[in-house]
Design a protein around this motif. Structure first.
Motif, PDB file in Angstrom:
ATOM      1  N   GLU A   1      -7.258  -2.072  -4.709  1.00 37.30           N
ATOM      2  CA  GLU A   1      -6.731  -0.761  -4.499  1.00 37.30           C
ATOM      3  C   GLU A   1      -7.821   0.151  -3.626  1.00 37.30           C
ATOM      4  O   GLU A   1      -8.989   0.102  -3.925  1.00 37.30           O
ATOM      5  CB  GLU A   1      -6.613   0.306  -5.670  1.00 37.30           C
ATOM      6  CG  GLU A   1      -5.881   1.669  -5.366  1.00 37.30           C
ATOM      7  CD  GLU A   1      -5.787   2.382  -6.823  1.00 37.30           C
ATOM      8  OE1 GLU A   1      -5.838   1.797  -7.705  1.00 37.30           O
ATOM      9  OE2 GLU A   1      -5.522   3.523  -6.471  1.00 37.30           O
TER      10      GLU A   1
ATOM     11  N   LYS B   1      -0.659   4.502  -4.737  1.00 37.92           N
ATOM     12  CA  LYS B   1      -1.800   3.699  -4.727  1.00 37.92           C
ATOM     13  C   LYS B   1      -1.783   3.136  -3.187  1.00 37.92           C
ATOM     14  O   LYS B   1      -0.681   2.580  -2.673  1.00 37.92           O
ATOM     15  CB  LYS B   1      -1.945   2.333  -5.655  1.00 37.92           C
ATOM     16  CG  LYS B   1      -2.043   2.714  -6.884  1.00 37.92           C
ATOM     17  CD  LYS B   1      -1.936   1.494  -7.749  1.00 37.92           C
ATOM     18  CE  LYS B   1      -2.099   1.765  -9.385  1.00 37.92           C
ATOM     19  NZ  LYS B   1      -2.032   0.759 -10.212  1.00 37.92           N
TER      20      LYS B   1
ATOM     21  N   LEU C   1      -2.923   0.075  -1.284  1.00 35.69           N
ATOM     22  CA  LEU C   1      -3.402  -1.419  -1.693  1.00 35.69           C
ATOM     23  C   LEU C   1      -3.740  -2.022  -0.357  1.00 35.69           C
ATOM     24  O   LEU C   1      -2.975  -2.049   0.550  1.00 35.69           O
ATOM     25  CB  LEU C   1      -2.115  -2.011  -2.113  1.00 35.69           C
ATOM     26  CG  LEU C   1      -1.909  -1.309  -3.685  1.00 35.69           C
ATOM     27  CD1 LEU C   1      -0.639  -2.200  -4.307  1.00 35.69           C
ATOM     28  CD2 LEU C   1      -2.932  -1.328  -4.785  1.00 35.69           C
TER      29      LEU C   1
END
Lengths: 381, 137
Positions: free
Chosen positions: B57, B24, B26
């Motif tokens: 995200e 991810k 972020l």
């Protein structure tokens, strides 16, 4: 009528420049400082203010035998010395000291030193350096393809920056590079970081410089022709992460610093006879001309390519040849100041006839900071 | 690859690198003003100074904002290699290399679509970008 309040009474570079393996970095500071003190008849005992960058001012003070009542080690990169001029002016004007010595020395080529001068940035290390741009040629140049696409700047115009500055350097006996070059020479030189070839990048040199400032009323006590500060200059910063520059086609730090300097001096662009814009790389004079307001945004490259800044042009720019051809120790701002002072004294080998007003603008880090001062040969205006 | 520089991670940025390990990207974002997402991470909004910030995200989509092709040495890199700045869909810029793409100007067109990927480096995953594959987002 405004009377000048601050004067530069001493200005000198190191005895030798380029490749000076016999001197340490502190030795380069000292050589330049001793030359500047000698030309205006001072000794270390006469200096009560000291400023430097890349070293603790205490280190240079102790090395030279100076006991200051005012000191400034502000280090925002290569334009720090331009910023020191205005800090020193403020200190003298408010009575914190009377006679300030600003020193620069850098063993950029021989590397006779214990550390590199620029402070590392934690965020730059964590979020930029990990992708491999470890040297200025692959960091400082990052915004340029964006500017080429958005503003129509061309490779040939960038090459012309180097070509024109070499013309100026050919008039300076102390410049490192003298031989004429063409646009083709620049574009076919060794690739360093596309689109930048070696001839669009600054030299790597050893050298130093020093300035001595005092109040304008004391200037007549010295044997040198005084150069006066007009207004209090300007400064700003944007930050060491070039990827976070707000606008890749224009430097916020340049705009803020330049505007303050012009407003403080009470001048317009047509008053400027001579201009220095710190050129670590060929795009910086383009950004500088636009962000200081000499030309409209997007016109800087064409302005240079059309010959306006070359010898005989209407706006003589970087008349020592700049970081591209004169020398570049790493923190070049001191040499831009030295050429501004030479021009205002009427003593430059590339003298602009009748020049009375010089703007000296510098960048710090990779578009991280900026400082601007206005110098003049006139004691009132 | 293992010679490549490792980031020094601080407590304020640990979430970013933890997210990368899970694939991810972020970003911090402000909830007190309309400043939205910002980069690099810090526990306050650089636009309004509020500490009321959150973590979101990123879509992982971006465009090639600018770049150089570096012929300078860097540990673990084989010059020439691309150093780029990516404009994320969220309106923030970040540095990256461009993976799965030759390091030459013909292959690197400004504003071309990019997508996030992750490079294994030691114990970490480093956010990187590559030309968008055109898959449904």
């Amino acid at each position: 009528m405004t009377k000048a309040s601050i004067a530069i009474v001493g200005a000198a570079e190191t005895t030798r420049m380029g490749k000076v393996p016999e001197l340490s970095q502190t030795g380069l500071h000292a050589d330049a400082a001793l030359n500047a003190m000698a030309e205006c008849g001072l000794t270390p005992a006469d200096i009560d203010g000291i400023a430097t960058a890349g070293h603790d001012s205490a280190e240079i003070a102790q090395y030279l035998g100076i006991t200051p009542t005012w000191q400034d080690s502000t280090s925002i990169g290569g334009c720090s010395f331009i910023l020191h001029v205005r800090h020193a002016a403020a200190a003298i004007a408010t009575g914190l000291c009377k006679t300030v010595l600003i020193t620069h020395g850098e063993s950029g080529r021989s590397n006779n030193r214990a550390h590199r001068p620029l402070f590392p940035s934690m965020q730059q290390q964590e979020f930029e350096a990990i992708y491999g741009p470890l040297f200025p040629p692959s960091r400082f140049t990052l915004p340029v393809l964006r500017k080429m696409k958005d503003d129509g700047l061309t490779l040939e115009q960038l090459a012309m920056v180097a070509v024109v500055q070499r013309e100026w350097a050919s008039r300076h006996p102390r410049a490192t590079a003298h031989d004429p070059i063409t646009v083709d020479d620049v574009l076919s030189a060794k690739m360093i970081a596309w689109p930048f070839t070696k001839l669009m990048c600054c030299l790597v040199s050893d050298g130093g410089g020093a300035l001595i400032l005092t109040s304008a009323e004391r200037a007549q006590d010295f044997p040198t022709k005084p150069v006066y500060l007009r207004g209090m200059g300007g400064e700003s910063c944007e930050g060491p992460m070039v990827s976070q520059m707000e606008d890749f086609t224009s430097s916020k730090a340049f705009r803020v610093s330049g505007k303050a300097a012009f407003e403080s001096a009470g001048i317009s662009h047509s008053d400027v006879d001579h201009l220095m814009i710190y050129d670590a790389f060929a795009h910086l004079p383009v950004y500088g001309l636009e962000d200081l307001g000499f030309v409209a945004k997007g016109e800087g490259g064409a302005f240079i390519a059309e010959g306006n800044t070359r010898p005989g042009g209407r706006l003589p720019l970087n008349t020592n040849g700049g970081g591209l051809s004169y020398m570049h120790s790493g923190m070049y701002g001191m040499y831009a100041l030295q050429e501004g002072v030479r021009q205002m004294r009427g003593l430059s080998p590339a003298q602009v006839e009748g020049a009375k007003l010089s703007v000296v603008h510098g960048v710090g880090g990779m578009f991280s900071g900026a400082a601007t001062v206005v110098l003049t040969s006139e004691d009132q205006w | 690859m293992s010679d490549r520089m490792q980031p020094t991670i601080y407590s304020e940025t640990q979430f970013y690198w933890d997210g990368a390990k899970e694939g991810k990207l972020l970003l911090n974002a402000c909830t007190a003003c309309d400043g939205g997402a910002y980069f690099p991470p810090r526990p306050f909004c650089p636009k309004c100074g509020s500490r009321d910030v959150t973590v979101q995200e990123a879509s992982g989509k971006g465009t090639l904002h600018s770049y150089v092709i570096s012929h300078m040495p860097a540990p673990g890199y084989e010059p020439p290699f691309t150093v780029a700045v990516v404009m994320l869909e969220e309106g923030v810029k970040m540095m990256s290399n461009i993976l799965d793409c030759p390091a030459n100007p013909e292959a690197l067109e400004l504003d071309m679509a990019l997508e996030v990927t992750f490079e294994a480096r030691g114990d970490l995953m480093i956010p990187q970008f590559r030309p968008a594959t055109g898959g449904a987002a």
